[in-house]
Write a protein that holds these residues in place. Structure first.
Motif, PDB file in Angstrom:
ATOM      1  N   PRO A  88      -5.143  -5.122   1.828  1.00 52.13           N
ATOM      2  CA  PRO A  88      -4.703  -3.787   2.239  1.00 52.13           C
ATOM      3  C   PRO A  88      -3.357  -3.388   1.643  1.00 52.13           C
ATOM      4  CG  PRO A  88      -5.593  -4.985   4.113  1.00 52.13           C
ATOM      5  CD  PRO A  88      -5.474  -5.965   2.990  1.00 52.13           C
ATOM      6  N   HIS A  89      -2.454  -4.363   1.436  1.00 51.72           N
ATOM      7  CA  HIS A  89      -1.172  -4.053   0.801  1.00 51.72           C
ATOM      8  C   HIS A  89      -1.384  -3.594  -0.634  1.00 51.72           C
ATOM      9  CE1 HIS A  89       1.373  -5.507   4.064  1.00 51.72           C
ATOM     10  NE2 HIS A  89       0.652  -6.609   4.129  1.00 51.72           N
ATOM     11  N   LEU A  90      -2.360  -4.218  -1.332  1.00 50.02           N
ATOM     12  CA  LEU A  90      -2.656  -3.812  -2.707  1.00 50.02           C
ATOM     13  C   LEU A  90      -3.234  -2.405  -2.736  1.00 50.02           C
ATOM     14  CD1 LEU A  90      -2.849  -4.542  -5.713  1.00 50.02           C
ATOM     15  CD2 LEU A  90      -5.127  -5.474  -5.247  1.00 50.02           C
ATOM     16  N   VAL A  91      -4.164  -2.135  -1.834  1.00 51.05           N
ATOM     17  CA  VAL A  91      -4.755  -0.792  -1.770  1.00 51.05           C
ATOM     18  C   VAL A  91      -3.669   0.247  -1.534  1.00 51.05           C
ATOM     19  CG1 VAL A  91      -6.309   0.729  -0.476  1.00 51.05           C
ATOM     20  CG2 VAL A  91      -6.994  -1.622  -0.971  1.00 51.05           C
ATOM     21  N   LYS A  92      -2.744  -0.065  -0.633  1.00 48.66           N
ATOM     22  CA  LYS A  92      -1.658   0.858  -0.320  1.00 48.66           C
ATOM     23  C   LYS A  92      -0.741   1.070  -1.515  1.00 48.66           C
ATOM     24  CE  LYS A  92       1.196   3.292   2.243  1.00 48.66           C
ATOM     25  NZ  LYS A  92       0.854   4.691   2.590  1.00 48.66           N
ATOM     26  N   SER A  93      -0.445  -0.017  -2.255  1.00 50.41           N
ATOM     27  CA  SER A  93       0.475   0.100  -3.387  1.00 50.41           C
ATOM     28  C   SER A  93      -0.140   0.871  -4.548  1.00 50.41           C
ATOM     29  CB  SER A  93       0.909  -1.292  -3.864  1.00 50.41           C
ATOM     30  OG  SER A  93      -0.161  -1.981  -4.472  1.00 50.41           O
ATOM     31  N   ILE A  94      -1.434   0.675  -4.778  1.00 45.44           N
ATOM     32  CA  ILE A  94      -2.114   1.368  -5.872  1.00 45.44           C
ATOM     33  C   ILE A  94      -2.298   2.844  -5.553  1.00 45.44           C
ATOM     34  CG2 ILE A  94      -4.312   1.566  -7.127  1.00 45.44           C
ATOM     35  CD1 ILE A  94      -4.569  -1.463  -6.887  1.00 45.44           C
ATOM     36  N   GLY A  95      -2.603   3.110  -4.297  1.00 41.60           N
ATOM     37  CA  GLY A  95      -2.900   4.490  -3.900  1.00 41.60           C
ATOM     38  C   GLY A  95      -1.749   5.158  -3.177  1.00 41.60           C
ATOM     39  N   GLU A  96      -0.543   5.101  -3.777  1.00 40.44           N
ATOM     40  CA  GLU A  96       0.615   5.705  -3.124  1.00 40.44           C
ATOM     41  C   GLU A  96       0.391   7.197  -2.862  1.00 40.44           C
ATOM     42  OE1 GLU A  96       3.275   4.543  -1.809  1.00 40.44           O
ATOM     43  OE2 GLU A  96       3.096   2.452  -2.414  1.00 40.44           O
TER      44      GLU A  96
END
Length: 395
Positions: free
Chosen positions: A155-163
């Motif tokens: 979820p942290h990766l999803v959040k970082s990619i989809g700022e």
């Protein structure tokens, strides 16, 4: 099947499927943490919400594992079917966050429900792996817990990619891959060749397994490890935020950095699994606990390091903090009666995750009401007591 029987060739093709499904489904775990700031701002929840949302998932998981252990669910029913049903229900619960007009109470209940159904995913996935691996379980669980780590960090990766994307995307993505992972495992993974089904409910099993000294040592080592693990994972973003504020750095991509630090544990789990095949699970667990314990003790000084060294410090901590987890689970599974492996793994998970609630709340209090730089130091007793548990001699 004799003790000298080799692992069926099918096990080598089944393990990647279990690993992929475990990754997909455990992404539900920290979905709320990755977007906690968005939820706090949107619903004006106040500081301290991160710890409460994390504890709600943990408490749900504890409740689920207690119910599953007492009823012997994964020993009495097909583990693959249990895994799929819980993956679908967990994905549904996760999506309830998208309903409008949420408050702290409703969010806590939703995260509790998500955690409850995770009880039919994480320990049940380990049970499925043990049903296919009579030998080499430490290596197999290294891959499996590595998948849990990546699922936790996802979820942290999803959040970082989809700022530029809304926070709702995190919940939609994690629910979608959880549902797909559960269905895919059910379709492709039948019951394993080493599974011994239990045919009745025996409420004494959860207590009887602790009568074995090898089981006690493994379980209490695991409990020390759990005091540290989830509190560290929950507050990695807070550590980056504190470092950024104290050093007046430009805006960091905290979500991506958190993914890297937490995700480092996936590689250490796999590496530890290979080492355990040659040196044994106990040694790997003790080494990882010792390194992570040293990181706990050094944590107050870490904020004074240059940024590059701060990253290296957290990567070492992120790698060592979870490398012992699959090895303790291996020791637990190997020391439990085969017909009760699922119940043994589940009750140990239940008690271990109960401990995480206390450590998360302690660290949260220190972060916001005590001395933030000393907050993670409170995790040091876990690794210390965990190492002592594995080396002590039972009378």
């Amino acid at each position: 099947m004799s003790k000298t029987s080799k692992i069926p060739p099918k096990a080598n093709t089944i393990l990647p499927i279990i690993v992929a499904a475990q990754f997909a489904c455990t992404s539900l775990w920290f979905a709320g943490n990755a977007v906690s700031k968005d939820l706090v701002d949107l619903y004006q929840l106040g500081e301290g919400t991160l710890g409460h949302l994390t504890s709600a998932v943990q408490f749900g998981f504890i409740s689920g594992t207690l119910v599953f252990a007492l009823l012997g669910v994964s020993d009495r029913f097909s583990p693959s079917r249990v895994f799929m049903v819980c993956a679908l229900l967990g994905a549904t619960a996760n999506l309830l966050v998208l309903l409008p007009d949420q408050g702290l109470t409703s969010l806590l209940l939703i995260r509790f429900a998500t955690g409850f159904f995770l009880a039919g995913i994480y320990p049940v996935g380990m049970k499925i792996a043990s049903d296919y691996h009579e030998k080499g379980l430490g290596k197999a669980l290294g891959f499996l817990v590595g998948a849990l780590v990546l699922g936790t960090a996802f979820p942290h990766l999803v959040k970082s990619i989809g700022e530029g994307l809304s926070w709702q995307v995190v919940f939609i993505c994690t629910s979608a891959i959880s549902a797909l992972g559960g269905v895919f495992l059910f379709i492709t993974v039948p019951d394993g060749p080493f599974r011994k089904a239990s045919v009745k409910i025996d409420l004494r099993v959860s207590l009887d397994v602790f009568k074995k000294k090898d089981f006690r040592r493994a379980a209490f080592g695991y409990f020390g490890h759990m005091w540290e693990l989830y509190a560290f994972w929950a507050f990695v973003p807070a550590m980056f935020a504190r470092y950024q504020d104290s050093h007046s750095l430009p805006q960091l991509n905290i979500s991506f950095l958190s993914f890297i630090v937490i995700g480092a544990g996936a590689f250490s789990c796999v590496t530890g699994g290979y080492i355990s095949a040659a040196r044994g699970s106990k040694l790997v667990a003790q080494m990882a606990l010792t390194i992570s314990g040293m990181c706990c003790i050094s944590s107050p000084l870490s904020y004074q390091l240059p940024f590059a060294l701060f990253i290296v410090f957290l990567l070492i901590w992120g790698a060592s903090v979870v490398a012992d987890s699959p090895q303790f689970s291996t020791l637990v599974a190997q020391s439990a009666p085969k017909e009760n492996t699922g119940t043994a793994l589940t009750i140990v998970n239940c008690l271990g995750f109960s401990i995480t609630i206390a450590s998360i709340e302690v660290v949260q209090w220190l972060m916001y009401h005590g001395s933030p730089n000393l907050a993670l130091l409170a995790l040091a007793p876990g690794p210390v007591l965990g190492v002592l548990a594995t080396v002590r001699k039972d009378k």
